[in-house]
Design an enzyme around this catalytic site. Structure first.
Site, PDB file in Angstrom:
ATOM      1  N   THR A 176       0.806  -1.206   0.000  1.00  0.00           N
ATOM      2  CA  THR A 176       0.000   0.000   0.000  1.00  0.00           C
ATOM      3  C   THR A 176       0.848   1.268   0.000  1.00  0.00           C
ATOM      4  O   THR A 176       1.899   1.301   0.624  1.00  0.00           O
ATOM      5  CB  THR A 176      -0.873  -0.035   1.263  1.00  0.00           C
ATOM      6  OG1 THR A 176      -1.755  -1.140   1.126  1.00  0.00           O
ATOM      7  CG2 THR A 176      -1.669   1.219   1.478  1.00  0.00           C
ATOM      8  N   ARG A 204     -14.106  -7.900  -0.140  1.00  0.00           N
ATOM      9  CA  ARG A 204     -13.398  -7.411   1.059  1.00  0.00           C
ATOM     10  C   ARG A 204     -12.896  -5.976   0.824  1.00  0.00           C
ATOM     11  O   ARG A 204     -12.308  -5.658  -0.193  1.00  0.00           O
ATOM     12  CB  ARG A 204     -12.231  -8.344   1.360  1.00  0.00           C
ATOM     13  CG  ARG A 204     -11.402  -7.959   2.585  1.00  0.00           C
ATOM     14  CD  ARG A 204     -10.200  -7.125   2.233  1.00  0.00           C
ATOM     15  NE  ARG A 204      -9.348  -6.889   3.406  1.00  0.00           N
ATOM     16  CZ  ARG A 204      -8.340  -6.035   3.436  1.00  0.00           C
ATOM     17  NH1 ARG A 204      -8.025  -5.340   2.364  1.00  0.00           N
ATOM     18  NH2 ARG A 204      -7.625  -5.855   4.527  1.00  0.00           N
ATOM     19  N   VAL A 205     -13.150  -5.117   1.790  1.00  0.00           N
ATOM     20  CA  VAL A 205     -12.637  -3.746   1.740  1.00  0.00           C
ATOM     21  C   VAL A 205     -11.733  -3.544   2.947  1.00  0.00           C
ATOM     22  O   VAL A 205     -12.084  -3.927   4.066  1.00  0.00           O
ATOM     23  CB  VAL A 205     -13.797  -2.721   1.765  1.00  0.00           C
ATOM     24  CG1 VAL A 205     -13.255  -1.306   1.802  1.00  0.00           C
ATOM     25  CG2 VAL A 205     -14.711  -2.915   0.559  1.00  0.00           C
ATOM     26  N   GLY A 206     -10.575  -2.946   2.737  1.00  0.00           N
ATOM     27  CA  GLY A 206      -9.629  -2.713   3.841  1.00  0.00           C
ATOM     28  C   GLY A 206      -9.821  -1.337   4.455  1.00  0.00           C
ATOM     29  O   GLY A 206     -10.822  -0.655   4.229  1.00  0.00           O
ATOM     30  N   ASP A 207      -8.834  -0.938   5.213  1.00  0.00           N
ATOM     31  CA  ASP A 207      -8.892   0.352   5.916  1.00  0.00           C
ATOM     32  C   ASP A 207      -8.569   1.538   5.011  1.00  0.00           C
ATOM     33  O   ASP A 207      -9.008   2.662   5.269  1.00  0.00           O
ATOM     34  CB  ASP A 207      -7.883   0.353   7.076  1.00  0.00           C
ATOM     35  CG  ASP A 207      -6.447   0.129   6.575  1.00  0.00           C
ATOM     36  OD1 ASP A 207      -6.240  -0.784   5.738  1.00  0.00           O
ATOM     37  OD2 ASP A 207      -5.539   0.866   6.993  1.00  0.00           O
ATOM     38  N   THR A 227      -0.799   1.870   6.841  1.00  0.00           N
ATOM     39  CA  THR A 227      -0.546   0.631   6.100  1.00  0.00           C
ATOM     40  C   THR A 227      -0.401  -0.520   7.086  1.00  0.00           C
ATOM     41  O   THR A 227       0.133  -0.336   8.177  1.00  0.00           O
ATOM     42  CB  THR A 227       0.717   0.735   5.227  1.00  0.00           C
ATOM     43  OG1 THR A 227       0.990  -0.568   4.684  1.00  0.00           O
ATOM     44  CG2 THR A 227       1.939   1.212   6.000  1.00  0.00           C
ATOM     45  N   GLY A 228      -0.899  -1.688   6.680  1.00  0.00           N
ATOM     46  CA  GLY A 228      -0.836  -2.853   7.561  1.00  0.00           C
ATOM     47  C   GLY A 228      -2.076  -3.693   7.346  1.00  0.00           C
ATOM     48  O   GLY A 228      -2.833  -3.449   6.405  1.00  0.00           O
ATOM     49  N   GLY A 230      -5.456  -4.448   7.269  1.00  0.00           N
ATOM     50  CA  GLY A 230      -6.543  -3.475   7.335  1.00  0.00           C
ATOM     51  C   GLY A 230      -7.611  -3.763   8.364  1.00  0.00           C
ATOM     52  O   GLY A 230      -8.189  -2.833   8.942  1.00  0.00           O
TER      53      GLY A 230
HETATM   54  N1  ASP Z   1      -3.992  -1.760   4.674  1.00  0.00           N
HETATM   55  C1  ASP Z   1      -4.102  -2.448   3.400  1.00  0.00           C
HETATM   56  C2  ASP Z   1      -5.378  -3.270   3.394  1.00  0.00           C
HETATM   57  O1  ASP Z   1      -5.693  -3.884   4.392  1.00  0.00           O
HETATM   58  C3  ASP Z   1      -2.944  -3.346   3.112  1.00  0.00           C
HETATM   59  C4  ASP Z   1      -1.557  -2.751   3.259  1.00  0.00           C
HETATM   60  O2  ASP Z   1      -1.379  -1.765   3.954  1.00  0.00           O
HETATM   61  O3  ASP Z   1      -0.607  -3.279   2.660  1.00  0.00           O
HETATM   62  O4  ASP Z   1      -6.033  -3.339   2.384  1.00  0.00           O
END
Ligand code: ASP
Length: 309
Positions: A176, A204-207, A227-228, A230
């Site tokens: 990300t 699926r939707v992330g943060d 980032t991380g 989500g």
């Molecule tokens: N935060 C992102 C998600 O969960 C992934 C990432 O940060 O690499 O979609």
């Protein structure tokens, strides 16, 4: 004229130092530098924070090294579904898109949602209809293809697992991307863009596209891009939590960001990091993983491009 600053990230995760070649590391550093300079120059020329963060994120989306735009991870169906959000801290204007396909620069579409629609968050087919109305070209899946991402997906595709693009294989592919900036007028902004997590399914939707979770900006406090994994960042409402600690507990940017990443999100076992600026041009870039691709530059002389702790 106040101090102006920019910080960018290219994802956080478990990157094992020994597995990263010198050449690859140089490529990442170059890509981070180009994206950082592009955004910094916008600020130096008197441009706005929102233009600076969009500019930097576009560069990162165009690089196949990162999991955003070109080089996005594969879903369980073997497609690319991208998410992005942008927000400015003066009027709290924001735009976000989720589950979009074939759009070269998702951050530009998020910006258009902010500037050209009455809405904040568009998803899936509706977001694609909006993109079409705005004259966006839809790229073929080939444009987004990256061999390493494909192999990562092949490794887990028949399971129920989903993962950060760099987390289990430890192959040095982070993901990300995001940018935060403070301009010469003391306005701040944040932008985040991602392909999400490898083998994600069921829409699926992330943060990243969620205002307050993966992306947030408010001149009173801070601009944050996360980032991380989500799911944890959504449950921890991370970006807004940093802002709340500054607003209601009077913590500095550095202390608030550190408390969220190294304490509060760890308590629910969340892994990742964030970049943040405040309206005085201060920068924080904490992470609780082995590494986070990151870079920053400020008119006060601070300058950094780093990967590991
Ligand atoms: N935060 C992102 C998600 O969960 C992934 C990432 O940060 O690499 O979609």
């Amino acid at each position: 004229m106040s101090i102006f600053s920019i910080a960018i990230h290219g994802g956080a995760g478990t990157l094992v130092k020994g597995l990263m070649t010198k050449e690859l590391e140089a490529q990442y550093r170059d890509a981070l530098k180009v994206a950082r300079e592009a955004g910094y120059n916008v600020l130096k020329d008197g441009g706005s924070a929102i233009d600076a963060v969009e500019t930097s994120v576009r560069f990162l989306e165009d690089s196949p090294l990162f999991n955003a735009g070109k080089g996005s991870v594969f879903t369980a169906e073997g497609t690319h579904e991208m998410d992005a959000a942008i927000m400015e801290g003066e009027n709290l204007e924001a735009g976000a898109v989720s589950l979009i396909t074939g759009i070269k620069n998702p951050i530009a579409l998020a910006r258009d949602v902010m500037d050209k629609s009455y809405h904040v968050f568009l998803a899936g087919e509706g977001a694609m209809k909006f993109a079409e109305d705005q004259g966006y070209e839809v790229e073929s899946p080939n444009y987004f293809y990256d061999e390493i991402r494909y192999k990562q997906w092949q490794g887990i595709k028949d399971s129920d697992n989903f993962q950060l693009d760099h987390s289990v294989k430890k192959d040095g592919k982070f993901g990300t991307v995001g940018a935060v900036a403070c301009d010469q007028n003391g306005n701040i902004a944040a932008a985040t863009s991602t392909g999400g997590m490898t083998n994600k399914k069921w829409g699926r939707v992330g943060d990243s596209p969620m205002i307050g979770a993966g992306n947030y900006a408010n001149n009173k406090t801070c601009a944050v891009s996360c980032t991380g994994s989500g799911e944890f960042f959504i449950r921890g409402v991370v970006a807004y939590d940093v802002s709340c600690l500054m607003e209601f507990r009077d913590l500095s940017l550095e202390d608030a960001a550190d408390e969220v990443i190294n304490k509060r999100i760890l308590e629910i076992k969340g892994d990742g990091g964030l970049i943040a600026v405040d309206a005085k041009g201060n920068i924080a870039m904490p992470f609780n993983t082995e590494g986070m691709y990151r870079a920053c530059k400020s008119s006060n002389g601070r300058e950094e491009i780093s990967i590991y702790k």
